[in-house]
Scaffold this active site. Structure first.
Site, PDB file in Angstrom:
ATOM      1  N   GLN A 256       0.859  -1.189  -0.205  1.00 29.12           N
ATOM      2  CA  GLN A 256      -0.130  -0.289   0.275  1.00 29.12           C
ATOM      3  C   GLN A 256       1.024   1.440   0.488  1.00 29.12           C
ATOM      4  O   GLN A 256       1.920   1.406   1.074  1.00 29.12           O
ATOM      5  CB  GLN A 256      -1.158  -0.042   0.994  1.00 29.12           C
ATOM      6  CG  GLN A 256      -1.553   1.028   1.425  1.00 29.12           C
ATOM      7  CD  GLN A 256      -2.395   1.464   2.393  1.00 29.12           C
ATOM      8  OE1 GLN A 256      -1.777   0.662   3.450  1.00 29.12           O
ATOM      9  NE2 GLN A 256      -3.850   1.808   2.997  1.00 29.12           N
ATOM     10  N   GLY A 257       0.644   1.963  -1.188  1.00 31.46           N
ATOM     11  CA  GLY A 257       1.524   3.216  -0.854  1.00 31.46           C
ATOM     12  C   GLY A 257       0.646   4.031  -0.747  1.00 31.46           C
ATOM     13  O   GLY A 257       0.762   5.594  -1.983  1.00 31.46           O
TER      14      GLY A 257
ATOM     15  N   SER B  89       1.258   6.587   2.623  1.00 31.15           N
ATOM     16  CA  SER B  89       2.005   7.884   2.944  1.00 31.15           C
ATOM     17  C   SER B  89       2.782   8.289   2.619  1.00 31.15           C
ATOM     18  O   SER B  89       3.962   7.910   1.777  1.00 31.15           O
ATOM     19  CB  SER B  89       2.310   6.946   4.378  1.00 31.15           C
ATOM     20  OG  SER B  89       1.153   6.614   5.135  1.00 31.15           O
TER      21      SER B  89
ATOM     22  N   GLU C  49     -10.328  -1.117   5.651  1.00 37.84           N
ATOM     23  CA  GLU C  49      -8.274  -0.792   6.714  1.00 37.84           C
ATOM     24  C   GLU C  49      -9.253  -1.975   8.575  1.00 37.84           C
ATOM     25  O   GLU C  49      -8.767  -2.105   9.195  1.00 37.84           O
ATOM     26  CB  GLU C  49      -7.530  -0.453   6.628  1.00 37.84           C
ATOM     27  CG  GLU C  49      -6.376  -0.513   6.804  1.00 37.84           C
ATOM     28  CD  GLU C  49      -5.389   0.483   7.174  1.00 37.84           C
ATOM     29  OE1 GLU C  49      -5.398   1.321   5.822  1.00 37.84           O
ATOM     30  OE2 GLU C  49      -4.367   0.343   6.828  1.00 37.84           O
TER      31      GLU C  49
ATOM     32  N   SER D  65      -3.760   6.668  12.959  1.00 40.16           N
ATOM     33  CA  SER D  65      -3.338   7.056  14.372  1.00 40.16           C
ATOM     34  C   SER D  65      -4.927   6.881  15.356  1.00 40.16           C
ATOM     35  O   SER D  65      -5.666   7.751  15.163  1.00 40.16           O
ATOM     36  CB  SER D  65      -2.395   8.195  15.035  1.00 40.16           C
ATOM     37  OG  SER D  65      -3.246   9.746  15.231  1.00 40.16           O
TER      38      SER D  65
ATOM     39  N   GLU E  22      -5.071   9.623  17.586  1.00 42.89           N
ATOM     40  CA  GLU E  22      -6.050  11.029  17.835  1.00 42.89           C
ATOM     41  C   GLU E  22      -6.919  11.094  16.162  1.00 42.89           C
ATOM     42  O   GLU E  22      -8.085  11.787  16.832  1.00 42.89           O
ATOM     43  CB  GLU E  22      -4.799  11.588  17.845  1.00 42.89           C
ATOM     44  CG  GLU E  22      -3.952  11.765  18.750  1.00 42.89           C
ATOM     45  CD  GLU E  22      -2.545  11.123  18.873  1.00 42.89           C
ATOM     46  OE1 GLU E  22      -2.857   9.708  18.469  1.00 42.89           O
ATOM     47  OE2 GLU E  22      -2.152  10.383  20.386  1.00 42.89           O
TER      48      GLU E  22
HETATM   49  C1  LIG Z   1       4.382  -0.412  11.179  1.00 47.09           C
HETATM   50  C2  LIG Z   1       3.344   1.156   9.924  1.00 47.09           C
HETATM   51  C3  LIG Z   1       3.164   0.034   9.124  1.00 47.09           C
HETATM   52  C4  LIG Z   1       2.710   1.090   8.121  1.00 47.09           C
HETATM   53  N1  LIG Z   1       2.215   0.541   7.210  1.00 47.09           N
HETATM   54  C5  LIG Z   1       2.320   1.629   6.310  1.00 47.09           C
HETATM   55  C6  LIG Z   1       1.494   0.899   4.633  1.00 47.09           C
HETATM   56  O1  LIG Z   1       1.852   0.133   4.587  1.00 47.09           O
HETATM   57  N2  LIG Z   1       1.225   2.043   3.631  1.00 47.09           N
HETATM   58  C7  LIG Z   1       1.060   3.150   3.773  1.00 47.09           C
HETATM   59  O2  LIG Z   1       0.351   3.754   3.264  1.00 47.09           O
HETATM   60  N3  LIG Z   1       1.352   3.710   5.710  1.00 47.09           N
HETATM   61  C8  LIG Z   1       1.510   2.802   6.369  1.00 47.09           C
HETATM   62  N4  LIG Z   1       2.103   3.183   8.122  1.00 47.09           N
HETATM   63  C9  LIG Z   1       1.648   5.002   7.828  1.00 47.09           C
HETATM   64  C10 LIG Z   1       0.911   5.124   8.403  1.00 47.09           C
HETATM   65  O3  LIG Z   1      -0.220   5.324   7.949  1.00 47.09           O
HETATM   66  C11 LIG Z   1       1.014   6.710   9.266  1.00 47.09           C
HETATM   67  O4  LIG Z   1       1.629   6.704  10.057  1.00 47.09           O
HETATM   68  C12 LIG Z   1      -0.187   7.344  10.422  1.00 47.09           C
HETATM   69  O5  LIG Z   1      -1.183   7.352   9.194  1.00 47.09           O
HETATM   70  C13 LIG Z   1       0.498   8.670  10.654  1.00 47.09           C
HETATM   71  O6  LIG Z   1       1.050   9.637  10.007  1.00 47.09           O
HETATM   72  P1  LIG Z   1       2.921  10.296  10.192  1.00 47.09           P
HETATM   73  O7  LIG Z   1       3.571   8.721  10.931  1.00 47.09           O
HETATM   74  O8  LIG Z   1       3.355  10.751   9.223  1.00 47.09           O
HETATM   75  O9  LIG Z   1       2.265  11.263  11.973  1.00 47.09           O
HETATM   76  P2  LIG Z   1       1.509  12.457  11.605  1.00 47.09           P
HETATM   77  O10 LIG Z   1       0.726  12.247  10.525  1.00 47.09           O
HETATM   78  O11 LIG Z   1       2.879  13.345  11.674  1.00 47.09           O
HETATM   79  O12 LIG Z   1       1.421  12.519  12.802  1.00 47.09           O
HETATM   80  C14 LIG Z   1       2.169  12.704  14.509  1.00 47.09           C
HETATM   81  C15 LIG Z   1       1.385  12.426  15.706  1.00 47.09           C
HETATM   82  O13 LIG Z   1       0.874  13.924  15.621  1.00 47.09           O
HETATM   83  C16 LIG Z   1      -0.571  13.610  15.657  1.00 47.09           C
HETATM   84  N5  LIG Z   1      -2.036  14.322  15.133  1.00 47.09           N
HETATM   85  C17 LIG Z   1      -1.166  14.666  13.466  1.00 47.09           C
HETATM   86  N6  LIG Z   1      -2.966  15.226  13.441  1.00 47.09           N
HETATM   87  C18 LIG Z   1      -3.024  15.487  14.569  1.00 47.09           C
HETATM   88  C19 LIG Z   1      -4.525  16.017  14.232  1.00 47.09           C
HETATM   89  N7  LIG Z   1      -4.850  16.864  13.280  1.00 47.09           N
HETATM   90  N8  LIG Z   1      -4.880  16.401  15.393  1.00 47.09           N
HETATM   91  C20 LIG Z   1      -4.666  15.185  16.821  1.00 47.09           C
HETATM   92  N9  LIG Z   1      -3.902  14.748  16.112  1.00 47.09           N
HETATM   93  C21 LIG Z   1      -3.197  15.088  15.440  1.00 47.09           C
HETATM   94  C22 LIG Z   1      -0.564  11.697  15.197  1.00 47.09           C
HETATM   95  O14 LIG Z   1      -1.875  10.932  15.549  1.00 47.09           O
HETATM   96  C23 LIG Z   1       0.738  11.901  15.914  1.00 47.09           C
HETATM   97  O15 LIG Z   1       0.697  11.107  17.176  1.00 47.09           O
HETATM   98  C24 LIG Z   1       2.876   3.183   8.631  1.00 47.09           C
HETATM   99  C25 LIG Z   1       2.836   3.073   9.979  1.00 47.09           C
HETATM  100  C26 LIG Z   1       3.859   1.737  10.626  1.00 47.09           C
HETATM  101  C27 LIG Z   1       3.827   2.718  12.392  1.00 47.09           C
END
Ligand SMILES: Cc1cc2nc3c(=O)[nH]c(=O)nc-3n(C[C@H](O)[C@H](O)[C@H](O)COP(=O)(O)OP(=O)(O)OC[C@H]3O[C@@H](n4cnc5c(N)ncnc54)[C@H](O)[C@@H]3O)c2cc1C
Length: 388
Positions: free
Chosen positions: A126-127, A129, A245, A373, A375
Protein backbone atom coordinates in the site's frame (compact mmCIF):
# COMPACT_ATOMS: atom_id res chain seq x y z
CA UNK A 1 -29.22 -9.13 18.36
CA UNK A 2 -29.22 -12.91 18.76
CA UNK A 3 -25.66 -14.08 19.40
CA UNK A 4 -26.36 -17.81 19.48
CA UNK A 5 -25.21 -19.78 16.46
CA UNK A 6 -27.86 -21.35 14.24
CA UNK A 7 -27.59 -25.08 13.34
CA UNK A 8 -26.21 -23.99 9.93
CA UNK A 9 -23.59 -21.78 11.59
CA UNK A 10 -22.62 -24.61 13.95
CA UNK A 11 -22.24 -26.95 10.98
CA UNK A 12 -20.08 -24.34 9.28
CA UNK A 13 -17.92 -24.01 12.41
CA UNK A 14 -17.45 -27.80 12.49
CA UNK A 15 -16.47 -27.78 8.82
CA UNK A 16 -13.89 -25.05 9.53
CA UNK A 17 -12.52 -26.95 12.54
CA UNK A 18 -12.18 -30.15 10.51
CA UNK A 19 -10.42 -28.27 7.73
CA UNK A 20 -7.99 -26.64 10.16
CA UNK A 21 -7.27 -29.97 11.87
CA UNK A 22 -6.44 -31.59 8.54
CA UNK A 23 -4.73 -28.76 6.68
CA UNK A 24 -2.99 -26.28 8.97
CA UNK A 25 0.65 -27.46 9.00
CA UNK A 26 1.71 -28.26 12.59
CA UNK A 27 5.01 -26.37 12.21
CA UNK A 28 3.05 -23.21 11.33
CA UNK A 29 0.67 -23.46 14.29
CA UNK A 30 3.65 -24.30 16.53
CA UNK A 31 5.04 -20.85 15.76
CA UNK A 32 1.99 -19.22 17.32
CA UNK A 33 1.96 -21.47 20.39
CA UNK A 34 5.67 -20.80 20.93
CA UNK A 35 4.74 -17.08 21.11
CA UNK A 36 6.61 -16.25 17.93
CA UNK A 37 5.47 -14.19 14.97
CA UNK A 38 4.66 -16.08 11.79
CA UNK A 39 7.21 -15.42 9.07
CA UNK A 40 6.25 -14.08 5.65
CA UNK A 41 6.91 -17.54 4.16
CA UNK A 42 4.64 -19.24 6.69
CA UNK A 43 1.92 -16.72 5.93
CA UNK A 44 2.23 -17.37 2.18
CA UNK A 45 2.22 -21.16 2.65
CA UNK A 46 -1.09 -20.79 4.47
CA UNK A 47 -2.34 -18.45 1.73
CA UNK A 48 -1.72 -21.19 -0.87
CA UNK A 49 -3.51 -23.81 1.25
CA UNK A 50 -6.55 -21.56 1.66
CA UNK A 51 -6.52 -20.74 -2.04
CA UNK A 52 -6.58 -24.43 -2.96
CA UNK A 53 -9.68 -24.79 -0.77
CA UNK A 54 -11.33 -21.64 -2.26
CA UNK A 55 -11.26 -19.87 1.12
CA UNK A 56 -8.58 -17.27 0.59
CA UNK A 57 -11.01 -14.37 0.06
CA UNK A 58 -14.02 -15.19 2.26
CA UNK A 59 -15.58 -11.75 1.79
CA UNK A 60 -15.27 -11.47 -2.01
CA UNK A 61 -18.27 -12.34 -4.16
CA UNK A 62 -18.19 -15.87 -5.57
CA UNK A 63 -18.29 -14.42 -9.11
CA UNK A 64 -14.83 -12.93 -8.51
CA UNK A 65 -13.31 -16.02 -6.91
CA UNK A 66 -14.29 -15.32 -3.30
CA UNK A 67 -16.14 -17.58 -0.88
CA UNK A 68 -19.12 -15.20 -0.55
CA UNK A 69 -19.42 -15.89 3.19
CA UNK A 70 -21.69 -13.93 5.51
CA UNK A 71 -20.03 -11.65 8.07
CA UNK A 72 -20.82 -14.17 10.78
CA UNK A 73 -19.19 -16.98 8.79
CA UNK A 74 -16.11 -14.78 8.30
CA UNK A 75 -16.02 -14.13 12.03
CA UNK A 76 -16.36 -17.83 12.83
CA UNK A 77 -13.56 -18.70 10.41
CA UNK A 78 -11.30 -15.97 11.73
CA UNK A 79 -11.85 -16.94 15.37
CA UNK A 80 -11.31 -20.65 14.70
CA UNK A 81 -8.25 -20.15 12.49
CA UNK A 82 -6.54 -17.81 14.96
CA UNK A 83 -7.34 -20.15 17.89
CA UNK A 84 -5.70 -22.98 15.94
CA UNK A 85 -2.54 -20.90 15.47
CA UNK A 86 -2.95 -20.00 11.79
CA UNK A 87 -1.20 -16.93 10.35
CA UNK A 88 -3.28 -13.87 9.59
CA UNK A 89 -3.19 -13.13 5.85
CA UNK A 90 -1.95 -9.68 4.92
CA UNK A 91 -4.78 -7.32 3.99
CA UNK A 92 -3.22 -5.36 1.12
CA UNK A 93 -4.50 -7.41 -1.83
CA UNK A 94 -7.38 -9.32 -0.29
CA UNK A 95 -8.92 -6.63 1.92
CA UNK A 96 -7.83 -3.43 0.23
CA UNK A 97 -7.10 -3.20 -3.48
CA UNK A 98 -9.02 -6.38 -4.38
CA UNK A 99 -12.37 -5.00 -3.13
CA UNK A 100 -11.52 -1.61 -4.70
CA UNK A 101 -11.02 -3.22 -8.11
CA UNK A 102 -14.19 -5.28 -7.67
CA UNK A 103 -16.16 -2.07 -6.98
CA UNK A 104 -14.39 0.58 -9.04
CA UNK A 105 -11.93 -1.17 -11.40
CA UNK A 106 -12.37 -1.97 -15.09
CA UNK A 107 -13.17 -5.45 -16.43
CA UNK A 108 -9.63 -5.59 -17.83
CA UNK A 109 -8.13 -4.78 -14.42
CA UNK A 110 -10.26 -7.38 -12.68
CA UNK A 111 -9.28 -10.01 -15.24
CA UNK A 112 -5.58 -9.11 -15.00
CA UNK A 113 -5.13 -8.58 -11.27
CA UNK A 114 -7.68 -10.55 -9.25
CA UNK A 115 -6.60 -14.14 -10.15
CA UNK A 116 -2.91 -13.69 -9.12
CA UNK A 117 -4.03 -11.92 -5.91
CA UNK A 118 -6.10 -14.96 -5.04
CA UNK A 119 -3.41 -17.47 -5.97
CA UNK A 120 -0.74 -15.48 -4.13
CA UNK A 121 1.44 -15.29 -7.25
CA UNK A 122 1.45 -11.51 -6.93
CA UNK A 123 1.83 -9.83 -3.58
CA UNK A 124 0.75 -6.19 -3.04
CA UNK A 125 1.75 -3.28 -0.85
CA UNK A 126 0.00 0.00 0.00
CA UNK A 127 1.60 3.27 -1.14
CA UNK A 128 -0.37 5.99 0.62
CA UNK A 129 1.85 7.64 3.28
CA UNK A 130 4.70 9.97 2.42
CA UNK A 131 7.11 11.98 4.54
CA UNK A 132 4.89 14.86 5.71
CA UNK A 133 1.70 13.18 4.51
CA UNK A 134 0.47 10.62 7.05
CA UNK A 135 -2.42 11.93 9.11
CA UNK A 136 -2.74 14.76 6.62
CA UNK A 137 -2.78 12.32 3.72
CA UNK A 138 -4.43 14.76 1.31
CA UNK A 139 -1.22 16.82 1.28
CA UNK A 140 0.65 14.04 -0.54
CA UNK A 141 3.10 15.21 -3.19
CA UNK A 142 4.05 12.12 -5.21
CA UNK A 143 2.99 13.24 -8.68
CA UNK A 144 1.79 11.47 -11.82
CA UNK A 145 2.04 13.39 -15.08
CA UNK A 146 0.32 12.08 -18.20
CA UNK A 147 2.69 11.32 -21.09
CA UNK A 148 0.97 9.64 -24.06
CA UNK A 149 -0.35 6.26 -22.92
CA UNK A 150 1.52 6.41 -19.61
CA UNK A 151 1.72 8.36 -16.38
CA UNK A 152 5.17 9.30 -15.16
CA UNK A 153 5.25 8.92 -11.39
CA UNK A 154 7.84 10.71 -9.27
CA UNK A 155 8.02 10.95 -5.50
CA UNK A 156 8.44 8.98 -2.30
CA UNK A 157 6.23 6.65 -0.32
CA UNK A 158 7.09 5.64 3.22
CA UNK A 159 6.21 3.11 5.93
CA UNK A 160 5.38 0.69 3.12
CA UNK A 161 4.67 -2.56 4.96
CA UNK A 162 6.25 -5.67 3.36
CA UNK A 163 7.13 -3.58 0.29
CA UNK A 164 10.28 -5.70 0.05
CA UNK A 165 8.11 -8.70 -0.96
CA UNK A 166 5.69 -6.89 -3.26
CA UNK A 167 5.39 -7.18 -7.02
CA UNK A 168 2.71 -4.46 -7.08
CA UNK A 169 1.82 -1.32 -5.19
CA UNK A 170 -1.49 0.56 -5.21
CA UNK A 171 -0.57 4.17 -4.72
CA UNK A 172 -2.20 7.55 -4.29
CA UNK A 173 -0.64 10.15 -6.55
CA UNK A 174 -1.28 13.79 -7.35
CA UNK A 175 -2.66 14.24 -10.86
CA UNK A 176 -4.04 17.77 -10.52
CA UNK A 177 -1.83 20.11 -8.47
CA UNK A 178 -4.25 23.00 -9.15
CA UNK A 179 -7.43 21.36 -7.89
CA UNK A 180 -9.62 23.65 -5.74
CA UNK A 181 -9.17 21.24 -2.80
CA UNK A 182 -6.13 18.95 -2.38
CA UNK A 183 -8.41 15.88 -2.12
CA UNK A 184 -9.78 16.56 -5.60
CA UNK A 185 -6.41 16.31 -7.34
CA UNK A 186 -5.54 12.76 -6.24
CA UNK A 187 -5.74 9.53 -8.27
CA UNK A 188 -5.09 5.87 -7.49
CA UNK A 189 -2.69 3.95 -9.73
CA UNK A 190 -1.31 0.42 -9.80
CA UNK A 191 2.49 0.40 -9.97
CA UNK A 192 4.61 -2.58 -10.99
CA UNK A 193 7.37 -2.64 -8.37
CA UNK A 194 9.72 -4.21 -10.94
CA UNK A 195 9.55 -1.08 -13.15
CA UNK A 196 12.72 0.93 -13.80
CA UNK A 197 12.93 3.81 -11.30
CA UNK A 198 11.44 1.95 -8.28
CA UNK A 199 13.81 1.64 -5.30
CA UNK A 200 12.85 -0.03 -2.02
CA UNK A 201 14.89 0.87 1.05
CA UNK A 202 14.33 -0.90 4.40
CA UNK A 203 13.29 0.96 7.55
CA UNK A 204 14.18 -0.99 10.70
CA UNK A 205 11.56 -0.44 13.38
CA UNK A 206 12.13 -0.13 17.13
CA UNK A 207 11.75 -3.92 17.60
CA UNK A 208 14.80 -4.43 15.38
CA UNK A 209 12.84 -5.97 12.47
CA UNK A 210 12.29 -5.15 8.83
CA UNK A 211 8.52 -4.66 8.50
CA UNK A 212 8.44 -1.38 6.58
CA UNK A 213 10.23 0.50 3.82
CA UNK A 214 10.77 3.73 2.02
CA UNK A 215 9.86 3.44 -1.65
CA UNK A 216 11.45 5.93 -4.04
CA UNK A 217 9.78 6.45 -7.41
CA UNK A 218 12.00 8.13 -9.97
CA UNK A 219 10.11 8.88 -13.22
CA UNK A 220 8.40 5.48 -13.14
CA UNK A 221 6.27 4.78 -16.22
CA UNK A 222 2.81 3.49 -15.33
CA UNK A 223 0.43 2.56 -18.18
CA UNK A 224 -2.71 4.74 -18.17
CA UNK A 225 -4.69 1.48 -18.07
CA UNK A 226 -3.44 1.09 -14.46
CA UNK A 227 -5.43 4.11 -13.30
CA UNK A 228 -8.17 2.90 -10.93
CA UNK A 229 -11.60 4.33 -11.76
CA UNK A 230 -11.51 7.97 -12.80
CA UNK A 231 -8.67 10.44 -12.70
CA UNK A 232 -8.80 12.72 -9.61
CA UNK A 233 -11.30 10.46 -7.84
CA UNK A 234 -8.62 8.56 -5.90
CA UNK A 235 -9.60 10.15 -2.59
CA UNK A 236 -13.07 8.57 -2.76
CA UNK A 237 -11.57 5.11 -3.32
CA UNK A 238 -9.02 5.69 -0.53
CA UNK A 239 -11.78 6.57 1.96
CA UNK A 240 -13.69 3.40 1.04
CA UNK A 241 -10.50 1.40 1.54
CA UNK A 242 -9.44 3.02 4.83
CA UNK A 243 -12.82 2.35 6.42
CA UNK A 244 -12.36 -1.33 5.53
CA UNK A 245 -8.76 -1.31 6.78
CA UNK A 246 -9.85 -0.03 10.19
CA UNK A 247 -12.39 -2.82 10.59
CA UNK A 248 -9.74 -5.44 9.96
CA UNK A 249 -7.15 -3.87 12.26
CA UNK A 250 -9.58 -4.43 15.16
CA UNK A 251 -8.21 -7.95 14.79
CA UNK A 252 -10.73 -9.63 17.07
CA UNK A 253 -9.94 -13.28 16.26
CA UNK A 254 -6.21 -12.89 16.79
CA UNK A 255 -6.58 -10.86 19.99
CA UNK A 256 -8.90 -13.52 21.45
CA UNK A 257 -6.43 -16.28 20.60
CA UNK A 258 -3.58 -14.29 22.14
CA UNK A 259 -5.52 -13.74 25.36
CA UNK A 260 -6.16 -17.50 25.63
CA UNK A 261 -2.45 -18.16 25.09
CA UNK A 262 -1.52 -15.47 27.61
CA UNK A 263 -3.87 -16.95 30.19
CA UNK A 264 -2.31 -20.40 29.75
CA UNK A 265 1.17 -18.98 30.24
CA UNK A 266 0.07 -16.96 33.26
CA UNK A 267 -1.50 -20.04 34.83
CA UNK A 268 1.63 -22.13 34.18
CA UNK A 269 3.76 -19.50 35.89
CA UNK A 270 1.46 -19.00 38.88
CA UNK A 271 0.63 -15.44 37.88
CA UNK A 272 -3.13 -15.97 38.18
CA UNK A 273 -2.65 -16.24 41.97
CA UNK A 274 -1.67 -12.58 42.01
CA UNK A 275 -5.00 -10.75 42.46
CA UNK A 276 -3.75 -7.54 40.84
CA UNK A 277 -2.58 -9.36 37.73
CA UNK A 278 -5.72 -11.53 37.63
CA UNK A 279 -7.94 -8.43 37.83
CA UNK A 280 -6.14 -6.80 34.93
CA UNK A 281 -6.51 -9.96 32.88
CA UNK A 282 -10.24 -10.16 33.63
CA UNK A 283 -10.65 -6.48 32.69
CA UNK A 284 -8.90 -7.22 29.41
CA UNK A 285 -11.12 -10.21 28.69
CA UNK A 286 -14.25 -8.21 29.48
CA UNK A 287 -13.23 -5.39 27.15
CA UNK A 288 -12.38 -7.97 24.51
CA UNK A 289 -15.85 -9.54 24.79
CA UNK A 290 -17.45 -6.09 24.46
CA UNK A 291 -15.35 -5.34 21.38
CA UNK A 292 -16.25 -8.66 19.80
CA UNK A 293 -19.97 -8.04 20.25
CA UNK A 294 -19.67 -4.47 18.97
CA UNK A 295 -17.67 -5.71 15.99
CA UNK A 296 -20.29 -8.33 15.16
CA UNK A 297 -23.15 -5.89 15.60
CA UNK A 298 -21.45 -3.44 13.29
CA UNK A 299 -20.48 -5.99 10.67
CA UNK A 300 -24.02 -7.40 10.65
CA UNK A 301 -25.31 -3.94 9.70
CA UNK A 302 -23.05 -3.69 6.68
CA UNK A 303 -24.42 -4.72 3.35
CA UNK A 304 -23.35 -4.45 -0.27
CA UNK A 305 -22.34 -0.87 -1.05
CA UNK A 306 -22.45 0.23 2.61
CA UNK A 307 -19.15 0.87 4.32
CA UNK A 308 -18.51 0.99 8.02
CA UNK A 309 -17.96 4.76 8.05
CA UNK A 310 -16.94 6.39 11.32
CA UNK A 311 -17.79 3.28 13.36
CA UNK A 312 -14.72 1.62 11.89
CA UNK A 313 -12.65 4.33 13.62
CA UNK A 314 -14.14 3.31 16.93
CA UNK A 315 -13.26 -0.35 16.33
CA UNK A 316 -9.73 0.53 15.27
CA UNK A 317 -9.21 2.65 18.37
CA UNK A 318 -10.53 0.07 20.82
CA UNK A 319 -9.06 -2.97 19.05
CA UNK A 320 -5.53 -1.62 18.93
CA UNK A 321 -5.63 -0.46 22.56
CA UNK A 322 -6.62 -4.00 23.57
CA UNK A 323 -3.80 -5.48 21.48
CA UNK A 324 -1.32 -3.21 23.25
CA UNK A 325 -2.67 -4.24 26.65
CA UNK A 326 -2.15 -7.91 25.68
CA UNK A 327 1.54 -7.26 24.99
CA UNK A 328 1.90 -5.36 28.30
CA UNK A 329 0.49 -8.25 30.32
CA UNK A 330 2.55 -10.71 28.28
CA UNK A 331 5.72 -8.86 29.28
CA UNK A 332 4.69 -9.15 32.91
CA UNK A 333 4.13 -12.88 32.55
CA UNK A 334 7.47 -13.35 30.83
CA UNK A 335 9.34 -11.47 33.56
CA UNK A 336 13.11 -11.53 32.95
CA UNK A 337 12.57 -13.63 29.81
CA UNK A 338 10.99 -10.59 28.18
CA UNK A 339 14.46 -9.08 27.70
CA UNK A 340 15.10 -8.42 24.01
CA UNK A 341 18.54 -10.01 24.02
CA UNK A 342 20.08 -12.73 26.12
CA UNK A 343 23.59 -14.00 26.53
CA UNK A 344 23.77 -17.55 25.17
CA UNK A 345 26.52 -18.81 27.50
CA UNK A 346 29.22 -18.44 24.83
CA UNK A 347 29.35 -14.66 25.01
CA UNK A 348 26.91 -14.10 22.12
CA UNK A 349 23.77 -11.99 22.29
CA UNK A 350 20.77 -14.15 21.36
CA UNK A 351 17.36 -12.77 20.50
CA UNK A 352 14.80 -13.21 23.25
CA UNK A 353 11.25 -14.51 22.66
CA UNK A 354 9.21 -12.35 20.30
CA UNK A 355 5.55 -12.83 21.12
CA UNK A 356 5.60 -12.27 24.84
CA UNK A 357 8.81 -10.33 25.07
CA UNK A 358 9.99 -6.83 24.49
CA UNK A 359 9.91 -7.28 20.68
CA UNK A 360 6.14 -7.75 20.65
CA UNK A 361 5.58 -4.92 23.07
CA UNK A 362 7.80 -2.54 21.14
CA UNK A 363 6.17 -3.31 17.80
CA UNK A 364 2.73 -2.95 19.32
CA UNK A 365 3.47 0.80 19.72
CA UNK A 366 2.79 0.99 15.97
CA UNK A 367 -0.76 -0.41 16.31
CA UNK A 368 -2.14 2.94 17.43
CA UNK A 369 -0.33 4.70 14.58
CA UNK A 370 -0.82 2.68 11.37
CA UNK A 371 -4.15 2.75 9.59
CA UNK A 372 -4.60 6.26 11.01
CA UNK A 373 -3.40 7.22 14.51
CA UNK A 374 -5.63 7.07 17.61
CA UNK A 375 -5.82 10.86 17.75
CA UNK A 376 -7.15 10.94 14.19
CA UNK A 377 -9.71 8.21 14.99
CA UNK A 378 -10.86 10.23 18.00
CA UNK A 379 -11.26 13.30 15.79
CA UNK A 380 -13.41 11.27 13.36
CA UNK A 381 -15.53 9.78 16.16
CA UNK A 382 -16.06 13.18 17.80
CA UNK A 383 -17.12 14.81 14.53
CA UNK A 384 -19.08 12.08 12.80
CA UNK A 385 -20.58 10.10 15.69
CA UNK A 386 -20.76 12.55 18.58
CA UNK A 387 -21.40 15.56 16.31
CA UNK A 388 -18.96 17.77 18.22
C1 LIG B 1 4.46 -0.04 11.35
C2 LIG B 1 3.77 0.87 10.38
C3 LIG B 1 3.30 0.36 9.18
C4 LIG B 1 2.71 1.21 8.25
N1 LIG B 1 2.34 0.70 7.02
C5 LIG B 1 1.89 1.54 6.06
C6 LIG B 1 1.66 1.06 4.72
O1 LIG B 1 1.83 -0.13 4.43
N2 LIG B 1 1.28 1.95 3.78
C7 LIG B 1 1.07 3.28 4.07
O2 LIG B 1 0.69 4.01 3.17
N3 LIG B 1 1.29 3.76 5.32
C8 LIG B 1 1.70 2.92 6.32
N4 LIG B 1 1.95 3.41 7.57
C9 LIG B 1 1.84 4.84 7.82
C10 LIG B 1 0.70 5.24 8.76
O3 LIG B 1 -0.52 5.23 8.10
C11 LIG B 1 1.08 6.64 9.29
O4 LIG B 1 2.20 6.46 10.14
C12 LIG B 1 -0.04 7.28 10.07
O5 LIG B 1 -1.10 7.64 9.22
C13 LIG B 1 0.45 8.53 10.85
O6 LIG B 1 1.11 9.41 10.00
P1 LIG B 1 2.57 9.98 10.33
O7 LIG B 1 3.43 8.81 10.72
O8 LIG B 1 3.00 10.82 9.20
O9 LIG B 1 2.40 10.84 11.65
P2 LIG B 1 1.85 12.38 11.73
O10 LIG B 1 0.67 12.53 10.84
O11 LIG B 1 3.04 13.26 11.49
O12 LIG B 1 1.41 12.44 13.22
C14 LIG B 1 2.32 12.63 14.31
C15 LIG B 1 1.52 12.74 15.59
O13 LIG B 1 0.64 13.87 15.52
C16 LIG B 1 -0.71 13.48 15.76
N5 LIG B 1 -1.61 14.27 14.91
C17 LIG B 1 -1.44 14.55 13.59
N6 LIG B 1 -2.48 15.27 13.12
C18 LIG B 1 -3.34 15.44 14.18
C19 LIG B 1 -4.62 16.10 14.32
N7 LIG B 1 -5.21 16.71 13.29
N8 LIG B 1 -5.20 16.06 15.56
C20 LIG B 1 -4.62 15.44 16.60
N9 LIG B 1 -3.40 14.80 16.52
C21 LIG B 1 -2.78 14.80 15.32
C22 LIG B 1 -0.76 12.01 15.37
O14 LIG B 1 -1.80 11.35 16.06
C23 LIG B 1 0.61 11.53 15.82
O15 LIG B 1 0.59 11.23 17.20
C24 LIG B 1 2.53 2.59 8.55
C25 LIG B 1 2.98 3.08 9.78
C26 LIG B 1 3.59 2.23 10.69
C27 LIG B 1 4.09 2.82 11.97
Amino acid sequence: MDLSLSPADLAFRDEVRAFLAGNLPPDISATFFACRRHSFDEMMRWHHILHAKGWVAPHWPVAHGGAGWSVLQQHIFDTEAMAAGAPRLRPFALRMIGPILIHFGSDAQRARFLPPMLSGEEYWCQGFSEPGAGSDLASLRCKAVRDGDDYIVTGQKTWTTTGQHAQWMFALVRTDPDAERPQKGISMVLIDMRSPGVRVQPIITIDGDHHVNDVFLDAVRVPAGNLVGQENKGWDYAKFLLAHERVTVANVGQAKAEITLLKGLARARGRLDDPVFATRLVDLETDMAALEITNLRMLSQLGPGRDAGALSSFLKLRGTEIQQRITELAMEVAGPEAAPWREDGAGNARRGPEGYGTHGWLFSRAFTVFGGSSEIQKNIVSKQILGL
